[in-house]
Design an enzyme around this catalytic site. Sequence first.
Site, mmCIF file in Angstrom:
data_model
loop_
_atom_site.group_PDB
_atom_site.id
_atom_site.type_symbol
_atom_site.label_atom_id
_atom_site.label_comp_id
_atom_site.label_asym_id
_atom_site.label_seq_id
_atom_site.Cartn_x
_atom_site.Cartn_y
_atom_site.Cartn_z
ATOM 1 N N GLY A 1 0.834 -1.203 0.000
ATOM 2 C CA GLY A 1 0.000 0.000 0.000
ATOM 3 C C GLY A 1 0.864 1.247 0.000
ATOM 4 O O GLY A 1 2.052 1.195 -0.320
ATOM 5 N N ASN A 2 0.276 2.384 0.308
ATOM 6 C CA ASN A 2 1.058 3.622 0.424
ATOM 7 C C ASN A 2 0.406 4.543 1.448
ATOM 8 O O ASN A 2 -0.595 4.186 2.062
ATOM 9 C CB ASN A 2 1.208 4.300 -0.949
ATOM 10 C CG ASN A 2 -0.135 4.663 -1.546
ATOM 11 O OD1 ASN A 2 -0.863 5.475 -0.998
ATOM 12 N ND2 ASN A 2 -0.488 4.016 -2.668
ATOM 13 N N HIS A 3 0.993 5.728 1.622
ATOM 14 C CA HIS A 3 0.587 6.593 2.742
ATOM 15 C C HIS A 3 -0.606 7.497 2.446
ATOM 16 O O HIS A 3 -0.933 8.355 3.251
ATOM 17 C CB HIS A 3 1.762 7.484 3.151
ATOM 18 C CG HIS A 3 2.939 6.710 3.645
ATOM 19 N ND1 HIS A 3 2.896 5.968 4.795
ATOM 20 C CD2 HIS A 3 4.185 6.551 3.134
ATOM 21 C CE1 HIS A 3 4.068 5.383 4.984
ATOM 22 N NE2 HIS A 3 4.876 5.721 3.973
ATOM 23 N N SER A 4 -1.256 7.362 1.303
ATOM 24 C CA SER A 4 -2.365 8.276 0.997
ATOM 25 C C SER A 4 -3.507 8.097 1.996
ATOM 26 O O SER A 4 -3.931 6.972 2.281
ATOM 27 C CB SER A 4 -2.879 8.013 -0.427
ATOM 28 O OG SER A 4 -4.057 8.736 -0.643
ATOM 29 N N ALA B 1 -3.631 7.572 -5.059
ATOM 30 C CA ALA B 1 -2.259 7.072 -5.206
ATOM 31 C C ALA B 1 -2.382 5.585 -5.531
ATOM 32 O O ALA B 1 -2.479 4.741 -4.639
ATOM 33 C CB ALA B 1 -1.476 7.299 -3.923
#
Length: 405
Positions: free
Chosen positions: A209-212, A278
């Site tokens: 995943g990512n930090h969005s 994102a």
Amino acid sequence: MKLSGKKVLIGVTGGIAAYKIPILVRELIKEGAQVQVILTPDAQAFVTPLTLATVSNNPVHTAFFNKTTGEWDSHIHLALWADIFLIAPATANTLAKMAHGLADNLLLAVYLSARCKCVVAPAMDLDMLKHPSTEKNIRTLEKQGVEIIPSETGFLASGLIGEGRMPEPETLCKYIIETLNPPSILSNQSWVVTAGPTFESIDPVRFIGNHSSGKMGIAIAEALATKGAQVILICGPSSVPHRHQGGIQRIDITSADEMLEAVESHFDKADGVIMAAAVADYKPKISHNEKLKKSGKNLILELTPNPDILSRMGEKKNDHQLVIGFALESSNGINHAKEKLKKKNLDAIILNSLEDDGAGFGGDTNRITIIDKEEEIITFPLKSKADVANDIISFIESVFYKKIS
Ligand code: PMT
């Protein structure tokens, strides 16, 4: 919430209708506005600074400076802060001073410094209102660009019946909403907005995943809905709620494949898409049904590219649709953003850079640069994500107006 991100300054003068202003402030706050209040010395006899500070969540402004500490309350900053300055109730005395440029209290000095729209709601006894001097002062103010909210007719504090009542707080709130949200070319349009991260499953427990957080995309969806657009908000895993229940249909998805499917199924009927999500560029080639066991050895994950949703919409779009992407860069932002603009056949790209403090993932602020199809560059300072969303919407409105002019 029709006033998200809007800044409303209220000047209260010494009339009995001042007791209704806390109710107005509450109505404005419920609509998402930020509110600050200025009280003239006489207004403080009718309504207390404590009441208004409590309902507005902001200190109330009463004087040019604090006599004990010498602290200066800058009328210039207050005047420049506001999107709208409402003076309600406005007494005959204050109207006269405004018309003649007097500045012997903070409210009047702010009025003389204001660049935003100024609106007054005169409230006084019927004979004062009809006095030729008051009428002349009101006409002078109108000529100077001040908007007058007409007084209503009814029972007055003096016991007389006639014109001079301040409109009820709900009416004033509606007036502010309509003034700050003039009819937009976007009203009744349909938009698709993506927000948040995508999670690409490794096994039932783990993902890439990512930090969005989803905040930027959700703010854009809310700003579009405020303009009257119908919004399909396609959102990756995010705990951020959205407002405007009526104008926004939210579709929660997890992976890039699911996001693609949702975007594709709504794109054809849309006037445009803004992709603030994102999206993970890669996903595990295999998503395991069982939790992967620890072996003590290195684990190699084979990744395979995800579809580029934005590129696909760029290929598909017709002449009436706008496709707008984001670019999140860590260096050389303008060049990378221009490359994406061309490669993905976009109408505009919104660059945010991890090099800028306070920009990008997670927080409540962002700093953007919009690059349009002709590679014209518009830069903006660091702002709240709600304000950034409003800047993006103003840009889109200008593109549509250019198209039809
Ligand atoms: O959600 P927040 O915490 O508020 O943070 C906001 C944000 C930083 C996520 C947002 O402002 C932002 O920059 N979103 C785009 C992030 C991104 O993926 O940028 P990119 O440069 O990698 O992608 C370019 C564009 O292609 C983006 O519009 C992206 O949505 C899209 N894309 C990317 C990959 C992919 N497989 N499909 C896509 O459609």
